[in-house]
Motif scaffolding. Structure first.
Motif, short mmCIF file in Angstrom:
data_model
loop_
_atom_site.label_atom_id
_atom_site.label_comp_id
_atom_site.label_asym_id
_atom_site.label_seq_id
_atom_site.Cartn_x
_atom_site.Cartn_y
_atom_site.Cartn_z
N ARG A 135 0.86 -1.18 0.00
CA ARG A 135 0.00 0.00 0.00
C ARG A 135 0.90 1.23 0.00
N THR A 145 -2.90 12.70 7.91
CA THR A 145 -4.08 11.87 8.23
C THR A 145 -3.81 10.67 9.12
N SER A 148 -2.46 6.80 15.42
CA SER A 148 -2.38 5.51 16.10
C SER A 148 -2.35 5.71 17.61
N ASN A 179 -6.29 5.11 13.14
CA ASN A 179 -6.76 4.60 11.85
C ASN A 179 -5.74 3.65 11.22
N ASN A 181 -5.48 0.56 11.41
CA ASN A 181 -6.14 -0.62 10.87
C ASN A 181 -6.59 -0.43 9.42
N GLU A 182 -6.91 0.79 9.05
CA GLU A 182 -7.35 1.07 7.68
C GLU A 182 -6.19 0.86 6.69
N TYR A 183 -5.00 1.25 7.09
CA TYR A 183 -3.83 1.09 6.22
C TYR A 183 -3.44 -0.38 6.09
N ASP A 185 -5.49 -2.99 6.26
CA ASP A 185 -6.56 -3.81 5.70
C ASP A 185 -6.29 -3.99 4.20
N ASP A 190 -7.71 -5.71 -3.68
CA ASP A 190 -7.36 -4.28 -3.70
C ASP A 190 -6.25 -3.98 -4.71
N GLU A 206 -5.56 9.99 -2.82
CA GLU A 206 -6.30 9.08 -1.95
C GLU A 206 -5.64 8.97 -0.58
N LYS A 207 -6.43 9.07 0.46
CA LYS A 207 -5.92 8.98 1.84
C LYS A 207 -5.17 7.67 2.06
N LEU A 208 -5.69 6.58 1.54
CA LEU A 208 -5.07 5.27 1.74
C LEU A 208 -4.22 4.85 0.55
#
Length: 224
Positions: A135, A145, A148, A179, A181-183, A185, A190, A206-208
Motif C-alpha cells: 500500500r 491523516t 495511532s 486509523n 487498521n485502515e492502512y 486492511d 485491492d 487518496e488517503k489510503l
C-alpha cells in the motif's frame, strides 16, 4: 508490528542512529523519518518525493530478509506487516531510495537492491507466504491523516506486547486518534491490475493510497 516463527550507498549525510526508532513500531518510526528527511533537506520540504509503503497481506504473514530483528544469518523474519519509506528520485542516474530503519542493508538502499535482497521475489516461498502487497501512500497525505493510539500493541488483557515509545501517540490533523487498521486492511482484491496513469494519479489524492504487487513496484515509481 510483530514477528512470527518462519520455517524455511547512502546519498545522505544522515546516519540511521539520527532517526527516532522504537522496535516494533515501524509505522511511527516512518512517520518521524519522513519529517526528519523533510526538515534536513534530504527530501523536499513538503515531502512530495516521499512515499510511505505498508507491506502486508490477508494472512498478515510476510517474510522479509536482512531485518535486524531476525536471529538468523540471512536476516529473514516473518512480520505481520512492515512499513518503509521510498524516496522518488527524478532525472540523472540516481536510483529511487528505500529508507528502512529495521534493515541491515545500506541506509538508504537503492530500490532495486532492496527488492532483490529484502523482498526476494524470485525466492521459492511456501504458498502461504507468496502474496506480499504494497500500500503506497504519498507522504504529505500520510503526515496529515495518520493516527495511532497503539491499541494493536496490547494483548487481550491490556498489557503491552512491546514497550511503546515515550512520546505521545500520533493524532491526525482532523483529531482522529486511530486509523492504522485502515492502512493494514490489505486484500488481493485491492491490488490494481496495472500501474498506469490513473493509478499513479490516485496515489497523490487518496488517503489510503493505492495497493500494488511486488512485480509492479519498480514500474510504479518509474511512472510517477
Amino acid at each position: 508490528m510483530t514477528t512470527q516463527n518462519l520455517e524455511l550507498s547512502s546519498s545522505s549525510n544522515l546516519d540511521v542512529s539520527q532517526f527516532q526508532h522504537t522496535p516494533y513500531y515501524c509505522e511511527e518510526n516512518v512517520f518521524f523519518l519522513c519529517k526528519k528527511l523533510c526538515e534536513s533537506g534530504t527530501a523536499d520540504a513538503k515531502g512530495s518525493d516521499l512515499f510511505v509503503v505498508f507491506i502486508s497481506n490477508e494472512k498478515k504473514q510476510i517474510p522479509l530478509w536482512h531485518q535486524k530483528a531476525s536471529n538468523r544469518a540471512d536476516g529473514v523474519i516473518l512480520w505481520d506487516y512492515h512499513v518503509i519509506c521510498i524516496q522518488k528520485k527524478n532525472g540523472g542516474d540516481s536510483p529511487h531510495l528505500v529508507w528502512d530503519l529495521d534493515s541491515s542493508l545500506p541506509f538508504p538502499s537503492p530500490l532495486d537492491l532492496y527488492i532483490s535482497e529484502t523482498i526476494r521475489p524470485s525466492f521459492q516461498l511456501f504458498s502461504e507466504y507468496q502474496s506480499r502487497f504494497f500500500r503506497i501512500v504519498h507522504a504529505p497525505v500520510f503526515l496529515q491523516t495518520f493516527a495511532s493510539d497503539r491499541r494493536h500493541m496490547k494483548d487481550s488483557v491490556g498489557n503491552w506486547i512491546a514497550e511503546p515509545p515515550a512520546y505521545d501517540p500520533i493524532v491526525a490533523e482532523d483529531g482522529m486518534v486511530h486509523n492504522l487498521n485502515e492502512y493494514l486492511d490489505i486484500h488481493a482484491s485491492d491490488v490494481a491490475e496495472n500501474a498506469g496513469v490513473d493509478l499513479t494519479s490516485a496515489v497523490f489524492s487518496e488517503k489510503l493510497g493505492v495497493v500494488i504487487s511486488h512485480s509492479q513496484l519498480e514500474g510504479f515509481f518509474s511512472q510517477i
